[in-house]
Each structure stands twice: as structure tokens, then as C-alpha cells.
Design a protein around this motif. Sequence first.
Motif, PDB file in Angstrom:
ATOM      1  N   SER A  89     -31.770  37.964   7.339  1.00 59.46           N
ATOM      2  CA  SER A  89     -31.590  36.978   6.274  1.00 59.46           C
ATOM      3  C   SER A  89     -32.536  37.197   5.098  1.00 59.46           C
ATOM      4  N   TRP A 143     -27.062  31.703   4.723  1.00 63.69           N
ATOM      5  CA  TRP A 143     -28.497  31.547   4.895  1.00 63.69           C
ATOM      6  C   TRP A 143     -29.252  32.735   4.333  1.00 63.69           C
ATOM      7  N   PRO A 144     -30.381  32.504   3.624  1.00 57.52           N
ATOM      8  CA  PRO A 144     -30.976  31.217   3.250  1.00 57.52           C
ATOM      9  C   PRO A 144     -30.541  30.812   1.840  1.00 57.52           C
TER      10      PRO A 144
END
Length: 247
Positions: free
Chosen positions: A123, A199-200
Amino acid sequence: MRRFDDEDLTGAEFRECDLSRARMVGVVMRDTEIDGLVTNLVVNGVEVMPYVEAELDRRHPVRLLIRSDQPDDLREAWRHLRDDWATTTERVRSMPANSEHHGVDGEWSMVETLRHLVFVHDSWFRRCVLGLTEPFTALGLGPPAVMEREDELDPSAAPSLDEVLAVRVRQASEIETWLAEVTPEQLARTAPVPDDERWPPYAKGRTVRRCLGTVLDEEWAHHRFCRRDLDKLAHPIRPPHRRPRPD
């Protein structure tokens, strides 16, 4: 605002709670443990966090490297972090069988912690630093809400330590290759976070340096938690023996 007056909260556990602007007046706190994002903590009129941060820097000099904007320092920080995890991996292999799958006090086990760092890499490094839109690694472990919304993540995954470490080796190679060539100018640029809601989502607008810092901070913090819990597994504290009450 919730208010607790004359409450006995002995042994209470607050997990994933937001206690911002909380006031504790006339309280008794003995043998208390606080782990989390704590800033501007005033105890009896004294702002204590500068002392806490200074002591953490003294105990863990790698924190100074993690906060640096210089590529050489960041490369050195990454080497320290990788060496620390290698040492901890050797340690858990010498412990009783399946110690890597045992959590302590409701915390993640070592394998679960490493799975979370796989997710952090996907991520915050692959998506935010590199700008990639590839699927998350299925065995990665994110917060519950993320596990529910990201289809690629497998909530039922139960990988072995070696399976997670194999992914970690590949991810480490990606970071090392990137760090070997990165410049201060590249670090200062706005991160190429994909324009979607995955995400994020709150990473948009942050610099490459800040997104990389999240990866390094997570590596350091979770290693500390993991080592703490392995200490508890190796040396469990037995509850004090209580004499029976007379009839």
C-alpha cells in the motif's frame, strides 16, 4: 463527551480508541502501559513526550536515520531494519514449535505482524511511492475494514513463516533497488498515488519521502512490538499465588 466519574477501571483495556483531548483528573495510574500515537501528553503539568522521544532515540538510534531526508541515511536505516528482523527470525526459529503463530495479550503473532508489513509495503511503497495499481498480495493483513473492502486480500489465509518471509525477501529487494538510485529531489516530489479510492486514500498530496517514512516507521514499530511479545512468550509472567480466604 463521555465522562467517567469515580469509576474503577482497574485492568481495563482500550484498543483502537481515540482519546484525543481526554482529561484525567485525580486519577490513580499504577503499572500502566501506553502504546500508540501519543503527542502533547501532559502529566502533572509536564509535557512528557519530548522526554519519551529522546529516550526512544537513545535506545534506538535507527529512528534518527528513519527521520532523515538524506538517501544515504535512509539506505542505512533500511539495512538496520532488515538486520533486526533477520535476528528476530533466527530467534523465533530457536523457540518452541509454532511460537511464530502465538500472539500475546490479544496482539498479532509474529507471522501476522509480518503479513501486516507485506500489506504496508503493497500500500505505502508500491502504490504510493511507485504509483502502481497492481493487486495487493493475498496473504497481506490490513485493518479489519480494509480486509473487508479489498477483494484481493484473503482473510482466511494461514501462511507459514517461510511463506511470508519469501514474500518479504522479494519486497525488500524492490525497496533496496529503489533506494540505491533515489535522490533528494525525488524524495521531495509529491507521491504518485493512484487516483482511486483504494487504501490508503488519505495519502494523496503527501511527498514520496513521507510515504516511504510510513513504511520505515511501521517496520521499526512492529519489530519492537514483535520482540516485546517474544520476550513475553519466552519468559511468561505467572500470576501471583493467592492464599485461599478463610471460611
